[in-house]
Enzyme design. Structure first.
Site, PDB file in Angstrom:
ATOM      1  N   SER A  34       2.157  -7.100  90.060  1.00 21.27           N
ATOM      2  CA  SER A  34       2.338  -8.315  88.962  1.00 21.27           C
ATOM      3  C   SER A  34       1.987  -7.086  87.352  1.00 21.27           C
ATOM      4  O   SER A  34       1.280  -8.378  86.511  1.00 21.27           O
ATOM      5  CB  SER A  34       0.693  -9.021  89.144  1.00 21.27           C
ATOM      6  N   GLY A  36       2.797  -5.376  85.514  1.00 14.90           N
ATOM      7  CA  GLY A  36       4.412  -5.604  84.738  1.00 14.90           C
ATOM      8  C   GLY A  36       5.431  -4.038  84.502  1.00 14.90           C
ATOM      9  O   GLY A  36       5.880  -4.296  83.541  1.00 14.90           O
ATOM     10  N   LYS A  37       5.350  -3.533  85.459  1.00 20.35           N
ATOM     11  CA  LYS A  37       5.611  -2.249  85.386  1.00 20.35           C
ATOM     12  C   LYS A  37       7.419  -2.796  85.430  1.00 20.35           C
ATOM     13  O   LYS A  37       8.381  -1.816  84.266  1.00 20.35           O
ATOM     14  CB  LYS A  37       5.607  -1.908  87.141  1.00 20.35           C
ATOM     15  N   ASP A  58      10.924  -1.955  95.132  1.00 21.71           N
ATOM     16  CA  ASP A  58      10.953  -2.617  96.243  1.00 21.71           C
ATOM     17  C   ASP A  58      12.600  -3.519  95.931  1.00 21.71           C
ATOM     18  O   ASP A  58      13.038  -3.684  96.735  1.00 21.71           O
ATOM     19  CB  ASP A  58      10.735  -4.553  94.321  1.00 21.71           C
TER      20      ASP A  58
END
Length: 205
Positions: A34, A36-37, A58
């Site tokens: 979370s 912001g990558k 992911d």
């Protein structure tokens, strides 16, 4: 036993492994869940010159199929996936591809493995920072992350020390972060953070 031979091809170029350009550059976005990558990565693809690939860890986890894992087997599965992801990143870069890699270095072995696999001068290590209170707010708002994951990773992802560049997503938009990274690339100093970290931690034989 008869020895098989490959069929002849009309075009010899079909059998020639293509030459590739020099090794690719790897922009490694390191931050908690979370932080912001992924948003920064998407903006980078729009502002960087040339062709770049976004490789988020992911996406590799999302490929997994099969039956649900028992809780006691989950970490080993995550580790195997991350280890394979590292080798995919290294292979893409070695073939001359430029990469934006979205991966939290939340376990020290991940950093050590990447230090062993990647060429230090080709890596730009970016610390994607954000205050914990804001991370927790985003986590609640998103609703698609394990509650408490950001807090669990918070003290780990940047604990190894140096990065080449820091951006704070509580102060800058994803586009502003991407532009800072883009502008940093041409004159980035040497030795890189990865080169200094390799000296600190060493590599496997």
């Amino acid at each position: 036993m008869a020895t098989q031979t490959l069929p002849e091809t009309a075009d010899p170029d079909h059998a020639r492994i293509p030459d590739t350009a020099a090794r690719g550059t790897v922009i490694l976005l390191n931050g908690t869940s979370s932080s912001g990558k992924s948003s920064i990565a998407r903006e980078l693809l729009d502002v960087l010159d040339g062709t770049w690939f976004h490789l988020p860890v992911d996406a590799f986890h999302a490929m997994r199929g099969g039956r649900p894992l028992a809780d006691e087997d989950l970490q080993a599965e995550i580790d195997r996936t991350a280890k394979g992801f590292h080798r995919a990143v290294a292979g893409m870069a070695a073939a001359g591809n430029n990469l934006v890699v979205d991966h939290p270095l939340s376990r020290r072995w991940r950093l050590l493995d990447l230090l062993d696999l990647l060429v230090p001068d080709d890596v730009v290590l970016v610390a994607v920072r954000c205050p914990l209170s804001e991370l927790e707010r985003r986590e609640r708002e998103r609703g698609d992350r394990q509650p408490g994951l950001a807090a669990l990773q918070y003290g780990q992802v940047h604990s190894h020390g140096p990065h080449d560049l820091d951006v704070d997503t509580s102060l800058l938009s994803p586009q502003e972060c991407a532009l800072r990274i883009r502008d940093f690339l041409p004159g980035r100093p040497r030795p890189t953070a990865f080169a200094r970290l390799r000296q600190t931690f060493g590599t496997r034989d």
